[in-house]
Write a protein that holds these residues in place. Structure first.
Motif, PDB file in Angstrom:
ATOM      1  N   ALA A 158       0.842  -1.202   0.000  1.00 54.20           N
ATOM      2  CA  ALA A 158       0.000   0.000   0.000  1.00 54.20           C
ATOM      3  C   ALA A 158       0.873   1.246   0.000  1.00 54.20           C
ATOM      4  O   ALA A 158       2.057   1.214   0.371  1.00 54.20           O
ATOM      5  N   ALA A 159       0.308   2.384  -0.431  1.00 51.23           N
ATOM      6  CA  ALA A 159       1.045   3.651  -0.446  1.00 51.23           C
ATOM      7  C   ALA A 159       1.451   4.037   0.980  1.00 51.23           C
ATOM      8  O   ALA A 159       0.793   3.653   1.958  1.00 51.23           O
ATOM      9  N   ARG A 160       2.514   4.803   1.093  1.00 51.08           N
ATOM     10  CA  ARG A 160       3.008   5.179   2.413  1.00 51.08           C
ATOM     11  C   ARG A 160       1.969   5.952   3.217  1.00 51.08           C
ATOM     12  O   ARG A 160       1.819   5.738   4.416  1.00 51.08           O
ATOM     13  N   TRP A 161       1.238   6.849   2.535  1.00 57.20           N
ATOM     14  CA  TRP A 161       0.242   7.631   3.265  1.00 57.20           C
ATOM     15  C   TRP A 161      -0.866   6.735   3.804  1.00 57.20           C
ATOM     16  O   TRP A 161      -1.405   6.977   4.886  1.00 57.20           O
ATOM     17  N   TYR A 162      -1.185   5.664   3.042  1.00 59.36           N
ATOM     18  CA  TYR A 162      -2.228   4.750   3.495  1.00 59.36           C
ATOM     19  C   TYR A 162      -1.722   3.900   4.653  1.00 59.36           C
ATOM     20  O   TYR A 162      -2.477   3.612   5.593  1.00 59.36           O
ATOM     21  N   GLN A 163      -0.463   3.501   4.589  1.00 58.53           N
ATOM     22  CA  GLN A 163       0.110   2.735   5.693  1.00 58.53           C
ATOM     23  C   GLN A 163       0.151   3.554   6.980  1.00 58.53           C
ATOM     24  O   GLN A 163      -0.085   3.029   8.073  1.00 58.53           O
TER      25      GLN A 163
END
Length: 242
Positions: A158-163
């Motif tokens: 997943a994207a870093r912002w989502y993580q």
């Protein structure tokens, strides 16, 4: 058996298993037909070559939902290529900001050839529709293990912002949609996305069984645990009493 892993991510994706007139929907995860079509494009397989398609369709397929994305709707207009007449307004659905890990299990030599083709595809690759290119080359690599184990061991993509939204979780539970393996009972769900022919003259699909499971993978953006000092205001009262 080996497993070829693909990362499927881009601004928009569209994985339709059915289309009714001017309404084009999308499934919440990549379809087998869509992923097999992408592999066929990479390998330069002709749409009318049902034999080559059959070999691709024999691969056991599974997909892990790393980032479900957001379902969005769009309206499109078109004109007839010959008459120039305006066509009916079409309604199309997409997945925005979604990330998936797809897995294909099969013969190691066959998967190695497909992996090589993905690195230098014969035709452009798309995430379901031509308007949905991937943000990066999709190949992750080949794993010498089973499908479920490969999806269990693969890091969270997943994207870093989502993580970071899940930073309080040291591990996250991700949904896996897969075909039953040898000895497994067929799942209760079916999807009409098992490709039989991609020929424009007689495009055909049939039903396949889908099993839904979950796997837990570590969250690389998890916040470190901080110990909270014990504080009881009545300790001071007890000290005075003593």
């Amino acid at each position: 058996m080996s497993v070829l892993l693909l990362r499927l991510a881009g601004p928009l994706q569209a994985w339709g298993s059915s289309a009714r007139f001017v309404r084009r929907t999308t499934e919440p995860a990549p379809t087998k037909s869509g992923v097999i079509g992408m592999l066929a494009s990479a390998a330069g397989i002709d749409r009318a070559d049902d034999g080559a398609l059959a070999r691709l369709a024999e691969l056991r397929f599974g997909v892990r939902i790393d980032q479900p994305g957001t379902r969005v709707r769009d309206f499109q207009t078109a004109h007839h290529a010959v008459t120039g007449k305006s066509m009916p307004l079409s309604e199309r659905f997409y997945l925005a900001d979604a990330v998936f890990v797809a897995a294909l299990e099969g013969d190691p030599d066959h998967l190695t050839a497909l992996h090589t083709a993905l690195r230098a595809p014969a035709y452009p690759l798309f995430l379901g529709r031509r308007s949905c290119p991937p943000d990066l080359p999709p190949e992750i690599g080949i794993r010498d293990t089973g499908l479920q184990q490969a999806l269990r061991d693969e890091p969270w993509h997943a994207a870093r912002w989502y993580q970071r939204l899940r930073r309080t979780d040291t591990a996250v539970a991700l949904t896996v949609l897969s075909e039953p393996g040898p000895g497994e009972q067929p799942g209760g769900d079916t999807l009409r996305d098992q490709p039989l022919s991609f020929s424009p003259a007689h495009r055909r699909h049939t039903l396949r069984s889908v099993i839904t499971t979950t796997v837990k993978v570590p969250n690389p953006r998890a916040a470190p645990a901080h110990s909270v000092p014990r504080h009881d205001p009545f300790d001071a009262v007890e000290e005075e009493t003593l």
